[in-house]
Enzyme design. Structure first.
Site, short mmCIF file in Angstrom:
data_model
loop_
_atom_site.label_atom_id
_atom_site.label_comp_id
_atom_site.label_asym_id
_atom_site.label_seq_id
_atom_site.Cartn_x
_atom_site.Cartn_y
_atom_site.Cartn_z
CB THR A 100 42.63 10.11 8.31
OG1 THR A 100 42.24 8.84 8.83
CG2 THR A 100 41.48 11.10 8.48
CB ALA A 153 41.40 9.94 20.53
CB ALA A 154 45.21 11.07 16.03
N GLY A 155 42.33 10.29 15.05
CA GLY A 155 41.31 10.27 14.01
C GLY A 155 40.00 10.86 14.49
CG ASP A 156 37.78 9.06 17.52
OD1 ASP A 156 37.20 8.64 16.50
OD2 ASP A 156 38.13 8.30 18.45
CE LYS A 167 36.67 5.39 15.83
NZ LYS A 167 38.00 5.97 16.04
CB ALA A 205 32.82 9.68 24.62
#
Length: 299
Positions: A217, A247-250, A45, A47
């Site tokens: 989100t 990783a959409a949220g990141d 998360k 990176a």
């Protein structure tokens, strides 16, 4: 390298090698299923957020740890190749962090994280402190030991740097951490775990009793943002067909922080972040899925 006017962002967080299996249906307990594809992709998360912010136009410094194994070398190289400054990335004896990820035919995922070197990051080192000064934001997540996250949040507050927390994976949040957080960005499930409220608007109100600013989100339902004393802002998601939501949220968080650091309004920043996230879910992997600034602007 981004332009000299690019905002400076610091990220204190995890870095893993993602071992991703794609299958039409994720296996139930005790079940074996036939997979379609396997990929090995840099992630974690921390990176992920660092790469997302760098790709979206910021100058990013990453603080964390890898092992002295082959994964560690690859993970460091990936950050460098995406323009992230790695002077704060230490190398520890042993294994790097890894994540075992299963992605089903709808793009949904389930993840097991093995911390590896991430588990050694229990605080900031003296050389890390100058990396925070002058940053427009410090991004934190919860894949590192809690004592390290708390120490980084306190250091950010002492340096006058706005601190952004993604509370994932969901776990109890100590008051000493929340006292140093300026913006919290959970997904709907994490917000419910923190507040006990399933309704996003009630969860947002509860979060604003803990921190000054919050975003929840909501996946395909977009996002909702609030600040104390202001009416909430809700922004729709960009409707696309997802192939991998890893990783959409990141991606959303990294892009939002860059947009805010550039002076955009909360609504404009949410729309910028939603566009970045929509582009990412149409591609496979974590850091490999993240769009460039030119792609976000064009979309």
């Amino acid at each position: 390298m981004n332009p000299a006017s690019a905002p400076q962002i610091a990220v204190f967080g995890s870095i893993n090698m993602d071992l991703v299996a794609y299958a039409d249906v994720a296996p139930a307990s005790g079940e074996t299923v036939q997979g379609r594809e396997f990929r090995q992709i840099p992630g974690g998360k921390g990176a992920n957020q660092a790469v997302a912010a760098a790709m979206a136009g910021a100058d990013v410094t990453f603080i964390g740890a890898v092992g002295d194994d082959a994964f560690g070398t690859q993970l460091r190289s990936n950050l460098v190749d995406t323009g992230v400054e790695v002077s704060g990335l230490r190398m520890e004896p042993g294994a790097s962090g890894v994540a075992h990820i299963v992605v089903d035919g709808h793009g949904s995922n389930s993840i097991i994280v093995i911390p590896g070197a991430n588990g050694t990051v229990t605080g900031l080192e003296e050389d890390d402190l100058p990396l925070l000064r002058g940053s427009a934001a410090l991004l934190l997540q919860l894949e590192l030991p809690m004592e390290g996250v708390v120490a980084a949040a306190r250091a950010g507050r002492a340096a006058g740097v706005p601190t952004v927390l993604t509370p994932a994976p969901a776990r109890p949040l100590p008051g000493e951490l929340l006292d140093s957080v300026d913006l919290i960005v959970p997904n709907q499930h994490e917000a419910a775990a923190i507040t006990g409220e399933d309704d996003p608007e009630r969860a947002l109100a509860a979060l604003l009793e803990l921190v000054p600013e919050a975003i929840i989100t909501l996946g395909a339902d977009g996002s909702i943002h609030g600040r104390r004393g202001e009416e909430p802002t809700r922004v729709a998601a960009v409707q696309v067909t997802a192939v991998d939501t890893t990783a959409a949220g990141d991606t959303f968080c990294g892009a939002f922080v860059v947009a805010r650091a550039e002076g955009r309004s909360p609504r404009a920043a949410l729309e910028f972040a939603a566009t970045a996230a929509a582009l990412s879910v149409q591609r496979h992997g974590a850091s490999s899925s993240m769009p460039t600034r030119a792609e976000i602007d064009a979309a």
